[in-house]
Design an enzyme around this catalytic site. Structure first.
Site, PDB file in Angstrom:
ATOM      1  N   ARG A 178       8.169   4.330  -4.581  1.00  0.00           N
ATOM      2  CA  ARG A 178       8.309   3.253  -3.594  1.00  0.00           C
ATOM      3  C   ARG A 178       7.437   1.910  -3.576  1.00  0.00           C
ATOM      4  O   ARG A 178       7.387   0.879  -3.386  1.00  0.00           O
ATOM      5  CB  ARG A 178       7.887   3.897  -2.243  1.00  0.00           C
ATOM      6  CG  ARG A 178       8.191   2.867  -1.180  1.00  0.00           C
ATOM      7  CD  ARG A 178       8.336   3.409   0.219  1.00  0.00           C
ATOM      8  NE  ARG A 178       7.076   4.254   0.845  1.00  0.00           N
ATOM      9  CZ  ARG A 178       6.657   4.783   1.547  1.00  0.00           C
ATOM     10  NH1 ARG A 178       7.696   5.073   2.633  1.00  0.00           N
ATOM     11  NH2 ARG A 178       5.691   5.538   2.082  1.00  0.00           N
TER      12      ARG A 178
ATOM     13  N   ARG B  64      -7.553 -20.372  -3.079  1.00  0.00           N
ATOM     14  CA  ARG B  64      -6.451 -19.895  -2.050  1.00  0.00           C
ATOM     15  C   ARG B  64      -5.519 -20.999  -2.087  1.00  0.00           C
ATOM     16  O   ARG B  64      -5.730 -22.181  -2.050  1.00  0.00           O
ATOM     17  CB  ARG B  64      -7.329 -20.126  -0.483  1.00  0.00           C
ATOM     18  CG  ARG B  64      -6.192 -19.673   0.407  1.00  0.00           C
ATOM     19  CD  ARG B  64      -7.242 -19.586   1.938  1.00  0.00           C
ATOM     20  NE  ARG B  64      -6.161 -19.010   3.069  1.00  0.00           N
ATOM     21  CZ  ARG B  64      -5.199 -20.003   3.459  1.00  0.00           C
ATOM     22  NH1 ARG B  64      -5.171 -21.148   3.057  1.00  0.00           N
ATOM     23  NH2 ARG B  64      -4.280 -19.243   4.457  1.00  0.00           N
TER      24      ARG B  64
ATOM     25  N   GLU C 122      12.228   2.071  14.292  1.00  0.00           N
ATOM     26  CA  GLU C 122      11.139   3.173  13.744  1.00  0.00           C
ATOM     27  C   GLU C 122       9.801   2.790  14.697  1.00  0.00           C
ATOM     28  O   GLU C 122       9.786   2.118  15.379  1.00  0.00           O
ATOM     29  CB  GLU C 122      10.941   2.846  12.655  1.00  0.00           C
ATOM     30  CG  GLU C 122      10.330   1.520  11.996  1.00  0.00           C
ATOM     31  CD  GLU C 122      10.111   1.432  10.530  1.00  0.00           C
ATOM     32  OE1 GLU C 122       9.936   2.474   9.764  1.00  0.00           O
ATOM     33  OE2 GLU C 122       9.972   0.431  10.284  1.00  0.00           O
TER      34      GLU C 122
ATOM     35  N   TYR D 269       0.663  -1.283   0.103  1.00  0.00           N
ATOM     36  CA  TYR D 269       0.079  -0.155  -0.070  1.00  0.00           C
ATOM     37  C   TYR D 269       0.917   1.183  -0.013  1.00  0.00           C
ATOM     38  O   TYR D 269       2.129   1.330   0.250  1.00  0.00           O
ATOM     39  CB  TYR D 269      -0.902  -0.126   1.138  1.00  0.00           C
ATOM     40  CG  TYR D 269      -0.433   0.478   2.545  1.00  0.00           C
ATOM     41  CD1 TYR D 269       0.377  -0.659   3.175  1.00  0.00           C
ATOM     42  CD2 TYR D 269      -0.528   1.443   3.130  1.00  0.00           C
ATOM     43  CE1 TYR D 269       1.078  -0.349   4.253  1.00  0.00           C
ATOM     44  CE2 TYR D 269       0.080   1.741   4.374  1.00  0.00           C
ATOM     45  CZ  TYR D 269       0.807   0.840   5.034  1.00  0.00           C
ATOM     46  OH  TYR D 269       1.500   1.099   6.227  1.00  0.00           O
TER      47      TYR D 269
HETATM   48  N1  PMP Z   1       7.764   3.651   8.818  1.00  0.00           N
HETATM   49  C1  PMP Z   1       6.648   2.555   8.676  1.00  0.00           C
HETATM   50  C2  PMP Z   1       6.822   1.521   9.496  1.00  0.00           C
HETATM   51  C3  PMP Z   1       5.433   3.207   8.182  1.00  0.00           C
HETATM   52  O1  PMP Z   1       4.213   2.535   7.988  1.00  0.00           O
HETATM   53  C4  PMP Z   1       5.621   4.594   7.715  1.00  0.00           C
HETATM   54  C5  PMP Z   1       4.203   5.240   7.230  1.00  0.00           C
HETATM   55  N2  PMP Z   1       3.417   4.330   6.720  1.00  0.00           N
HETATM   56  C6  PMP Z   1       6.690   5.365   7.938  1.00  0.00           C
HETATM   57  C7  PMP Z   1       7.792   4.775   8.480  1.00  0.00           C
HETATM   58  C8  PMP Z   1       6.904   6.772   7.288  1.00  0.00           C
HETATM   59  O2  PMP Z   1       6.699   6.664   5.769  1.00  0.00           O
HETATM   60  P1  PMP Z   1       6.246   7.943   4.965  1.00  0.00           P
HETATM   61  O3  PMP Z   1       6.999   9.126   5.498  1.00  0.00           O
HETATM   62  O4  PMP Z   1       6.378   7.410   3.517  1.00  0.00           O
HETATM   63  O5  PMP Z   1       4.856   8.063   5.306  1.00  0.00           O
END
Ligand code: PMP
Length: 283
Positions: free
Chosen positions: A52, A100, A180, A33
């Site tokens: 991406r 499936r 993160e 997504y």
């Molecule tokens: N890390 C994770 C795990 C995420 O899900 C997201 C955003 N969906 C981000 C970082 C930040 O990415 P972006 O700045 O492209 O939204």
């Protein structure tokens, strides 16, 4: 006013839009997504998000469901039908619907779903209220660089944090480094006063907001250290914050039971938020 969603060639009413129960997104989380921020009528960093998307798809052996030239008018039409000025565009591509089977089916038509949701315009004066995050073991899978829809581990981590009275979790790998947030990239201003975030690798999603902020900050002469930091370093940081297309810049004022920067929003975070807000205005 009705909300509309795009599903495989049609603009359906949001409440009626659906995909098949054998869709591999539903059965296997076999999809990817993207989320793009629409700010005052402008899509932010579209090319980077589509790059991406293409990369995530390639990593799971799929092609883009259509060319960018074909996709852009669909996104714009959806924005028009939803009468959106500011909000989020959510796009999901799955391997499509088939009997499936763990083995990737051949010749299935991919599913493309696009939804649009109204949201607030990022305003550093309003958004810069600190949140508390809780650290926890990063038990997500080993390919966090793919923006997969397999979000159960991330969702479980966030729920644990919420139940414990935090706004989010900062995930920690086996070596004790923060990877993160559950849906955002983590930043600190380290004890030496340098802005620090870990470099892209399979351990994090390479945030588009992260990338833009690095470029914008460097243009402003702000030095950035792309280096992993430990939980201990995060506890001792002068400031902490997160970035993503939906949160833009969000300060972190508490990590576990350690209050960061006396619980106040730091000057660097404020500055980055201001630079990013200016970038949004000009995008
Ligand atoms: N890390 C994770 C795990 C995420 O899900 C997201 C955003 N969906 C981000 C970082 C930040 O990415 P972006 O700045 O492209 O939204």
């Amino acid at each position: 006013m009705s909300r509309f969603a795009y599903v495989n060639g049609t603009y359906a009413r949001h409440e009626e839009a659906s995909v098949h129960i054998e869709d591999r997104g539903f059965q296997f989380a076999d999809g990817i997504y993207e989320v793009i921020y629409l700010y005052k009528g402008r899509l932010i960093d579209t090319e980077a998000h589509l790059d991406r998307m293409e990369r995530s798809l390639r990593e799971i052996h799929m092609d883009m469901p259509m060319s960018r030239r074909a996709m852009m008018p669909i996104i714009k039409e959806l924005i028009r039908r939803n009468r959106l000025r500011t909000g989020l565009i959510y796009m999901q591509v799955t391997r499509g619907s088939s009997k499936r089977d763990f083995i990737f089916p051949e010749d299935t038509v991919p599913t493309l779903v696009i939804t649009a949701r109204r949201g607030a315009a990022f305003d550093p004066n309003k958004s810069l209220q600190g949140m508390k995050v809780m650290t926890m073991e990063d038990m997500r899978w080993a390919r966090c660089d793919i923006k997969t829809t397999a979000l159960l581990p991330a969702s479980m981590c966030k729920q644990v944090a919420l139940d414990a009275g935090y706004s989010d979790a900062w995930l920690v790998n086996k070596e004790g480094f923060v990877t993160e947030g559950t849906s955002n990239n983590a930043w600190i201003v380290n004890a030496e006063g340098k802005l620090q975030t870990r470099p892209p690798s399979h351990e994090i999603l390479n945030g588009i907001t992260r990338k833009s902020i690095i470029e914008l900050a460097q243009k402003e002469g702000i030095e950035i250290v792309e280096k992993p930091f430990t939980v201990e370093e995060a506890y001792n940081a002068r400031e902490a914050f997160v970035t993503s297309a939906s949160a833009c810049v969000k300060p972190v004022t508490q990590i576990d039971d350690k209050v960061i920067a006396n619980g106040a929003v730091g000057l660097t975070c404020e500055k980055i938020a201001k630079i990013y807000a200016d970038f949004l205005e000009k995008a």
